[in-house]
Design a protein around this motif. Sequence first.
Motif, PDB file in Angstrom:
ATOM      1  N   SER A 171       0.799  -1.218   0.000  1.00  0.00           N
ATOM      2  CA  SER A 171       0.000   0.000   0.000  1.00  0.00           C
ATOM      3  C   SER A 171       0.835   1.273   0.000  1.00  0.00           C
ATOM      4  O   SER A 171       0.500   2.238  -0.690  1.00  0.00           O
ATOM      5  CB  SER A 171      -0.923   0.013   1.228  1.00  0.00           C
ATOM      6  OG  SER A 171      -1.793  -1.085   1.219  1.00  0.00           O
ATOM      7  N   PHE A 172       1.910   1.288   0.798  1.00  0.00           N
ATOM      8  CA  PHE A 172       2.690   2.519   0.941  1.00  0.00           C
ATOM      9  C   PHE A 172       4.151   2.172   1.236  1.00  0.00           C
ATOM     10  O   PHE A 172       4.689   2.497   2.296  1.00  0.00           O
ATOM     11  CB  PHE A 172       2.103   3.381   2.066  1.00  0.00           C
ATOM     12  CG  PHE A 172       2.534   4.827   2.031  1.00  0.00           C
ATOM     13  CD1 PHE A 172       2.248   5.644   0.952  1.00  0.00           C
ATOM     14  CD2 PHE A 172       3.221   5.382   3.107  1.00  0.00           C
ATOM     15  CE1 PHE A 172       2.638   6.980   0.928  1.00  0.00           C
ATOM     16  CE2 PHE A 172       3.621   6.710   3.098  1.00  0.00           C
ATOM     17  CZ  PHE A 172       3.321   7.520   2.005  1.00  0.00           C
ATOM     18  N   PRO A 173       4.817   1.523   0.306  1.00  0.00           N
ATOM     19  CA  PRO A 173       6.194   1.073   0.563  1.00  0.00           C
ATOM     20  C   PRO A 173       7.153   2.226   0.826  1.00  0.00           C
ATOM     21  O   PRO A 173       8.133   2.066   1.552  1.00  0.00           O
ATOM     22  CB  PRO A 173       6.564   0.317  -0.720  1.00  0.00           C
ATOM     23  CG  PRO A 173       5.651   0.873  -1.773  1.00  0.00           C
ATOM     24  CD  PRO A 173       4.370   1.166  -1.059  1.00  0.00           C
ATOM     25  N   GLN A 174       6.868   3.397   0.243  1.00  0.00           N
ATOM     26  CA  GLN A 174       7.765   4.542   0.425  1.00  0.00           C
ATOM     27  C   GLN A 174       7.749   5.067   1.849  1.00  0.00           C
ATOM     28  O   GLN A 174       8.594   5.885   2.226  1.00  0.00           O
ATOM     29  CB  GLN A 174       7.417   5.658  -0.558  1.00  0.00           C
ATOM     30  CG  GLN A 174       6.013   6.195  -0.455  1.00  0.00           C
ATOM     31  CD  GLN A 174       5.025   5.470  -1.347  1.00  0.00           C
ATOM     32  OE1 GLN A 174       4.914   4.254  -1.327  1.00  0.00           O
ATOM     33  NE2 GLN A 174       4.298   6.244  -2.148  1.00  0.00           N
ATOM     34  N   GLY A 175       6.792   4.615   2.678  1.00  0.00           N
ATOM     35  CA  GLY A 175       6.711   5.065   4.052  1.00  0.00           C
ATOM     36  C   GLY A 175       7.180   4.050   5.073  1.00  0.00           C
ATOM     37  O   GLY A 175       6.936   4.222   6.269  1.00  0.00           O
ATOM     38  N   CYS A 176       7.866   2.992   4.626  1.00  0.00           N
ATOM     39  CA  CYS A 176       8.334   1.939   5.530  1.00  0.00           C
ATOM     40  C   CYS A 176       9.860   1.897   5.506  1.00  0.00           C
ATOM     41  O   CYS A 176      10.461   1.775   4.428  1.00  0.00           O
ATOM     42  CB  CYS A 176       7.762   0.589   5.115  1.00  0.00           C
ATOM     43  SG  CYS A 176       5.948   0.548   5.103  1.00  0.00           S
ATOM     44  N   PHE A 177      10.480   1.984   6.686  1.00  0.00           N
ATOM     45  CA  PHE A 177      11.935   2.165   6.761  1.00  0.00           C
ATOM     46  C   PHE A 177      12.585   1.232   7.768  1.00  0.00           C
ATOM     47  O   PHE A 177      11.952   0.780   8.730  1.00  0.00           O
ATOM     48  CB  PHE A 177      12.266   3.609   7.155  1.00  0.00           C
ATOM     49  CG  PHE A 177      11.657   4.638   6.254  1.00  0.00           C
ATOM     50  CD1 PHE A 177      12.178   4.869   4.990  1.00  0.00           C
ATOM     51  CD2 PHE A 177      10.535   5.363   6.653  1.00  0.00           C
ATOM     52  CE1 PHE A 177      11.610   5.818   4.152  1.00  0.00           C
ATOM     53  CE2 PHE A 177       9.965   6.307   5.829  1.00  0.00           C
ATOM     54  CZ  PHE A 177      10.507   6.535   4.575  1.00  0.00           C
ATOM     55  N   VAL A 178      13.865   1.014   7.535  1.00  0.00           N
ATOM     56  CA  VAL A 178      14.721   0.291   8.467  1.00  0.00           C
ATOM     57  C   VAL A 178      15.978   1.126   8.689  1.00  0.00           C
ATOM     58  O   VAL A 178      16.519   1.704   7.737  1.00  0.00           O
ATOM     59  CB  VAL A 178      15.110  -1.098   7.911  1.00  0.00           C
ATOM     60  CG1 VAL A 178      16.065  -1.807   8.857  1.00  0.00           C
ATOM     61  CG2 VAL A 178      13.865  -1.946   7.673  1.00  0.00           C
ATOM     62  N   TRP A 179      16.416   1.215   9.939  1.00  0.00           N
ATOM     63  CA  TRP A 179      17.683   1.876  10.235  1.00  0.00           C
ATOM     64  C   TRP A 179      18.769   0.809  10.306  1.00  0.00           C
ATOM     65  O   TRP A 179      18.695  -0.115  11.102  1.00  0.00           O
ATOM     66  CB  TRP A 179      17.614   2.627  11.560  1.00  0.00           C
ATOM     67  CG  TRP A 179      18.863   3.403  11.848  1.00  0.00           C
ATOM     68  CD1 TRP A 179      19.990   2.960  12.479  1.00  0.00           C
ATOM     69  CD2 TRP A 179      19.121   4.765  11.473  1.00  0.00           C
ATOM     70  NE1 TRP A 179      20.937   3.950  12.544  1.00  0.00           N
ATOM     71  CE2 TRP A 179      20.427   5.081  11.935  1.00  0.00           C
ATOM     72  CE3 TRP A 179      18.385   5.744  10.816  1.00  0.00           C
ATOM     73  CZ2 TRP A 179      21.001   6.330  11.750  1.00  0.00           C
ATOM     74  CZ3 TRP A 179      18.957   6.990  10.644  1.00  0.00           C
ATOM     75  CH2 TRP A 179      20.251   7.276  11.100  1.00  0.00           C
TER      76      TRP A 179
END
Length: 268
Positions: A37-45
Amino acid sequence: MTGCEPFTPDDIPGFLELAADEGWISGYWEFEFLLRSFPQGCFVWREAGEALGYLTSVKYGKSGWIGNLLVRPEARRRGVGRALMERSVSVLLKHGVETVWLTASEEGAGIYRKLGFAVIDSVNRWTGCAAANLSRSPDLLDLESVRAVDRVGWGDRRESLLEVTCARGRLHTSSGGFICCQEWDDGLQIGPWGCLIQSQAAQLMDQVLVQGEQRVFLDVPGGNFTANELLLQRGFAVKGSALLMYLGHHPLYQPGSIFALASMGSMG
């Protein structure tokens, strides 16, 4: 390399393992939905190739929801969570979001207040014992009527979330509401659950639950006094609480029609 990178399907097992250690309720299917749905808003540090922190977000109309902010114990108090939050808020605003939602513990709310989030309500985790009512067939998903009820509570269109959660559970509807019962490995979740005619709430609950010993859990806005009274009458108890917070435009939020969230804090 050190910094914020895209969350990928390969990161899901690592997050779920860490989430289990924290006692969170989360599943693989949630991340499949979020990354679709919104891959651009999912992150990993990452630092030196190791994932130290995770965050997901999703967009519904002019609203966004931030969930699954989780940092490994050895990396906490180093600014990882704040960096992930700043990146997520920036991306959501860039994509036209006007109101950003999240839930936070009392202990963790400080980081969000510093970013401009304000408390609008609390969300209580209720638990009890019952069993799924398998004698009554679930209703077919009428997304438009479910959406209309849900929109009164949250002030925005959330079709994608309602479709994925209601499709994986048992949905029942009435003239003024709907309720869904989702199966998890460790029990039954009630939610999403919305009702415009509050007198129908008990009827809807009886359509999905019968007497039993299975664990049942749901997240309920503190501002829904009808839901709180109904759950007390059915023998449920509050086992935890979080703050419901928002950033940006003040939402058209009406907790009296929201009887349970669609997810356990991760997607609203």
